[in-house]
Design a protein around this motif. Sequence first.
Motif, PDB file in Angstrom:
ATOM      1  N   GLY A  10     108.528  75.673 108.367  1.00  0.00           N
ATOM      2  CA  GLY A  10     107.843  75.289 106.505  1.00  0.00           C
ATOM      3  C   GLY A  10     106.554  73.923 106.472  1.00  0.00           C
ATOM      4  O   GLY A  10     107.408  73.513 107.559  1.00  0.00           O
ATOM      5  N   LEU A  11     106.308  74.300 106.371  1.00  0.00           N
ATOM      6  CA  LEU A  11     105.166  73.785 105.992  1.00  0.00           C
ATOM      7  C   LEU A  11     104.991  72.802 103.867  1.00  0.00           C
ATOM      8  O   LEU A  11     104.961  71.631 103.902  1.00  0.00           O
ATOM      9  CB  LEU A  11     103.247  73.780 105.954  1.00  0.00           C
ATOM     10  CG  LEU A  11     103.313  74.279 107.617  1.00  0.00           C
ATOM     11  CD1 LEU A  11     102.096  75.235 107.967  1.00  0.00           C
ATOM     12  CD2 LEU A  11     103.739  73.252 108.601  1.00  0.00           C
ATOM     13  N   ASN A  12     105.297  74.570 103.050  1.00  0.00           N
ATOM     14  CA  ASN A  12     104.604  73.367 102.301  1.00  0.00           C
ATOM     15  C   ASN A  12     105.863  72.522 100.992  1.00  0.00           C
ATOM     16  O   ASN A  12     105.727  71.612 100.540  1.00  0.00           O
ATOM     17  CB  ASN A  12     104.888  74.513 101.386  1.00  0.00           C
ATOM     18  CG  ASN A  12     104.107  75.967 101.209  1.00  0.00           C
ATOM     19  OD1 ASN A  12     102.642  75.089 100.841  1.00  0.00           O
ATOM     20  ND2 ASN A  12     103.508  76.737 101.701  1.00  0.00           N
ATOM     21  N   SER A  42     103.536  80.817  98.425  1.00  0.00           N
ATOM     22  CA  SER A  42     104.787  81.734 100.010  1.00  0.00           C
ATOM     23  C   SER A  42     103.592  83.395 100.421  1.00  0.00           C
ATOM     24  O   SER A  42     103.407  83.908  99.209  1.00  0.00           O
ATOM     25  CB  SER A  42     105.552  81.663 100.024  1.00  0.00           C
ATOM     26  OG  SER A  42     106.537  82.498  99.694  1.00  0.00           O
ATOM     27  N   ARG A  43     104.521  83.662 101.707  1.00  0.00           N
ATOM     28  CA  ARG A  43     103.937  85.065 101.714  1.00  0.00           C
ATOM     29  C   ARG A  43     105.641  85.551 100.939  1.00  0.00           C
ATOM     30  O   ARG A  43     106.553  84.960 100.485  1.00  0.00           O
ATOM     31  CB  ARG A  43     104.243  85.401 103.168  1.00  0.00           C
ATOM     32  CG  ARG A  43     103.388  85.247 103.733  1.00  0.00           C
ATOM     33  CD  ARG A  43     103.152  85.186 105.776  1.00  0.00           C
ATOM     34  NE  ARG A  43     104.301  84.564 105.908  1.00  0.00           N
ATOM     35  CZ  ARG A  43     105.634  85.121 106.348  1.00  0.00           C
ATOM     36  NH1 ARG A  43     106.145  85.957 106.339  1.00  0.00           N
ATOM     37  NH2 ARG A  43     106.344  84.268 107.340  1.00  0.00           N
ATOM     38  N   LEU A  44     105.399  86.573 100.518  1.00  0.00           N
ATOM     39  CA  LEU A  44     106.178  87.023  99.264  1.00  0.00           C
ATOM     40  C   LEU A  44     106.769  87.844 100.140  1.00  0.00           C
ATOM     41  O   LEU A  44     106.261  89.223  99.956  1.00  0.00           O
ATOM     42  CB  LEU A  44     105.684  88.336  97.982  1.00  0.00           C
ATOM     43  CG  LEU A  44     104.480  86.959  97.584  1.00  0.00           C
ATOM     44  CD1 LEU A  44     103.264  87.560  96.159  1.00  0.00           C
ATOM     45  CD2 LEU A  44     104.719  85.371  96.635  1.00  0.00           C
ATOM     46  N   ILE A 103      98.030  86.753  93.178  1.00  0.00           N
ATOM     47  CA  ILE A 103      98.389  87.553  94.091  1.00  0.00           C
ATOM     48  C   ILE A 103      97.300  87.405  95.144  1.00  0.00           C
ATOM     49  O   ILE A 103      95.582  87.446  94.547  1.00  0.00           O
ATOM     50  CB  ILE A 103      98.458  89.015  93.966  1.00  0.00           C
ATOM     51  CG1 ILE A 103      99.597  89.614  93.081  1.00  0.00           C
ATOM     52  CG2 ILE A 103      98.493  89.290  95.186  1.00  0.00           C
ATOM     53  CD1 ILE A 103     101.100  89.158  93.515  1.00  0.00           C
ATOM     54  N   GLY A 104      97.211  86.911  96.442  1.00  0.00           N
ATOM     55  CA  GLY A 104      96.337  86.814  97.191  1.00  0.00           C
ATOM     56  C   GLY A 104      96.539  85.188  98.080  1.00  0.00           C
ATOM     57  O   GLY A 104      97.458  84.786  97.824  1.00  0.00           O
ATOM     58  N   PHE A 105      94.962  84.845  99.357  1.00  0.00           N
ATOM     59  CA  PHE A 105      95.320  84.422  99.625  1.00  0.00           C
ATOM     60  C   PHE A 105      94.515  83.311  98.924  1.00  0.00           C
ATOM     61  O   PHE A 105      93.139  83.063  99.587  1.00  0.00           O
ATOM     62  CB  PHE A 105      95.135  84.703 101.107  1.00  0.00           C
ATOM     63  CG  PHE A 105      95.543  83.318 101.856  1.00  0.00           C
ATOM     64  CD1 PHE A 105      97.073  83.239 102.557  1.00  0.00           C
ATOM     65  CD2 PHE A 105      94.915  81.945 102.260  1.00  0.00           C
ATOM     66  CE1 PHE A 105      97.779  82.436 103.487  1.00  0.00           C
ATOM     67  CE2 PHE A 105      95.327  81.442 102.952  1.00  0.00           C
ATOM     68  CZ  PHE A 105      97.003  81.460 103.692  1.00  0.00           C
ATOM     69  N   GLY A 131      99.519  82.455 108.687  1.00  0.00           N
ATOM     70  CA  GLY A 131     100.709  81.270 108.420  1.00  0.00           C
ATOM     71  C   GLY A 131     101.132  80.262 108.881  1.00  0.00           C
ATOM     72  O   GLY A 131      99.552  80.046 109.498  1.00  0.00           O
ATOM     73  N   GLY A 132     102.035  79.656 109.161  1.00  0.00           N
ATOM     74  CA  GLY A 132     102.395  78.203 109.715  1.00  0.00           C
ATOM     75  C   GLY A 132     101.517  78.064 111.114  1.00  0.00           C
ATOM     76  O   GLY A 132     100.918  77.631 111.649  1.00  0.00           O
ATOM     77  N   LEU A 133     101.840  79.473 111.810  1.00  0.00           N
ATOM     78  CA  LEU A 133     101.692  78.806 113.830  1.00  0.00           C
ATOM     79  C   LEU A 133      99.513  78.712 113.397  1.00  0.00           C
ATOM     80  O   LEU A 133      98.958  77.849 114.058  1.00  0.00           O
ATOM     81  CB  LEU A 133     101.239  80.326 113.981  1.00  0.00           C
ATOM     82  CG  LEU A 133     100.572  80.371 115.709  1.00  0.00           C
ATOM     83  CD1 LEU A 133     100.904  79.465 116.258  1.00  0.00           C
ATOM     84  CD2 LEU A 133     100.431  82.265 115.878  1.00  0.00           C
ATOM     85  N   GLN A 162     112.208  86.863 103.811  1.00  0.00           N
ATOM     86  CA  GLN A 162     112.639  85.894 104.101  1.00  0.00           C
ATOM     87  C   GLN A 162     112.112  84.757 103.582  1.00  0.00           C
ATOM     88  O   GLN A 162     113.041  84.169 103.190  1.00  0.00           O
ATOM     89  CB  GLN A 162     111.095  85.834 105.422  1.00  0.00           C
ATOM     90  CG  GLN A 162     111.854  84.639 105.988  1.00  0.00           C
ATOM     91  CD  GLN A 162     110.217  84.113 107.317  1.00  0.00           C
ATOM     92  OE1 GLN A 162     109.451  84.802 107.635  1.00  0.00           O
ATOM     93  NE2 GLN A 162     110.234  82.610 106.969  1.00  0.00           N
ATOM     94  N   LYS A 163     111.314  85.216 102.906  1.00  0.00           N
ATOM     95  CA  LYS A 163     110.553  84.259 101.770  1.00  0.00           C
ATOM     96  C   LYS A 163     111.711  83.625 100.229  1.00  0.00           C
ATOM     97  O   LYS A 163     111.433  82.878  99.499  1.00  0.00           O
ATOM     98  CB  LYS A 163     108.960  83.664 101.095  1.00  0.00           C
ATOM     99  CG  LYS A 163     108.331  83.339 102.462  1.00  0.00           C
ATOM    100  CD  LYS A 163     108.571  82.179 102.862  1.00  0.00           C
ATOM    101  CE  LYS A 163     107.171  82.484 104.721  1.00  0.00           C
ATOM    102  NZ  LYS A 163     107.816  80.683 104.905  1.00  0.00           N
ATOM    103  N   GLY A 164     112.367  85.183  99.647  1.00  0.00           N
ATOM    104  CA  GLY A 164     113.377  84.400  99.460  1.00  0.00           C
ATOM    105  C   GLY A 164     112.739  85.397  97.283  1.00  0.00           C
ATOM    106  O   GLY A 164     113.408  84.691  96.431  1.00  0.00           O
TER     107      GLY A 164
END
Length: 493
Positions: free
Chosen positions: A391-393, A310-312, A364-366, A21-23, A315-317
């Motif tokens: 948030g970055l996107n 995004s991560r699904l 689905i996937g990264f 993720g963002g980190l 948090q991400k709604g």
Amino acid sequence: MRSRLRVLFITSEVYPLCKTGGLGDVSAALPVALRALRTDARLLLPGYPQVLAGVKYQSKVADFSHLTQFPPSTLLSARLSLGGSAAVPVFVIDCPGLFQRTGGPYMDEFGRDWPDNVLRFGLLSKIGAILSSDDSPLAWRPHVAHCNDWQSGLVPAYLHDYPGWKAAVLMTVHNLAYQGIFPPGSVAQLGLPQRSFNIDGVEYYGNLSFLKAGLYYADHITTVSPNYAQEIQTEPLGFGLQGLLAARCDRLTGIVNGIDTCEWDAVTDIHLVKNYSSRSLADKAINKAALQRQMGLAVDAELPLFGAVSRLNYQKGTDLLIQLAPQLLGIPAQLVVLGSGDAALEHQLSVLASNYPDAMAVRIGFDEALSHRVEAGVDCFLMPSRFEPCGLNQMYSQRYGTPPVVHATGGLKDTVIDCVPATLADGSASGFVCASLSSGGLMHTISRAVLAYRNKRTWLRIQQNGMMKDFSWRASAQAYREIYLELSENTVN
Ligand code: ADP
């Protein structure tokens, strides 16, 4: 004159070697931006297989087999090329017993937390603390140990009682929702003093919390946007730590993340079918058509195409997105989703997409390359996050001429200017901000975006406003440097 400021940046992930993720993005960009500001920032990383394979010029510089609580480890000094910059010095903890395995940094390939995470990140913290004290086997000593999220939260706890010289500690919260909570027996297992297992210490509702330890003992705390710094001092978003954070508010600063403006530049992005700039936005349409084709959607230049990467999860709604998708598609519009996470949400999204083959596509996937193509190819980006530290996107989107629709939370609120007559007139409108998060509220905001999209002149202005904004790391790195300088005044070295 004082010596050059030295910072040990302790992190559990770094793009491109390892990112969840963002980190990972911040760990790759901030040290580079700091080095450009005459700060000797070096990374400390766990030696996952992909890290050991990705760093260059490795040499062993220390042995930590005497740390009896942990499996034997050594410290490698190496170099890592980040974002086309000169290579950054990194220290890598080579501990085959803890890090040499396939799977993710925190979980195995089935999504189960590694059972020995307490030791994996206990060791990262322990070695971070040693390198930040006069017990360090290295000649290079940092003025500041910069810890990131729970994985390095124990650094200041280990340093707390240390009698000799030690660096100041800055603790950055990238996401308060992940806290690194382990049973009380972990205190002895990690060699922490039993007396630290206390409300004024590492204890959190009867367990050991790495993150709480970091927040309690650090000399200063930052989080990744000014708005999130306020939100985490309050009940809904403080995750039980709001009292501690409010009590430490004089030592809590919000610094908004930058983005990697080399990786994310529509003019040079190697993943795009056609590069473009704010002066050649017509070429963005070529990317839209290519994305529609790639995702199996009807190729249609006029239909508004929405996207999410995004991560699904909650948090991400993602659940809200699923709820409103039929209504959104009925506008009519199209929707592309790239992400992975909660298995039930992944399944629901895939089923939904199969009901609208021309209008909705889900991957689905990264997929880093596809995430760039989505940013460039869609007309409007969706971020219905319930909370979002930074948030970055939404920043990538604005830079790519893809106005985002966001919930007014955390860093989304700090970085997106809602399109209303006043902001259109003063040239700041860069997206659409939803004040109250419900599928109805969100749909209302999406309708505002579609209305603006249909007015080509208005849309162009919003696109260009976003593309003109400076999201580079320079200003944020300068803000971190000022905190380091203040902290290091008290560390004698
Ligand atoms: P978080 O760190 O909470 O996941 P951020 O917006 O701060 O959210 O950062 C997420 C980063 O991960 C962004 O760079 C985003 O593009 C990327 N990302 C998330 N999911 C995917 C995916 N499925 N494929 C490619 N990139 C992804």
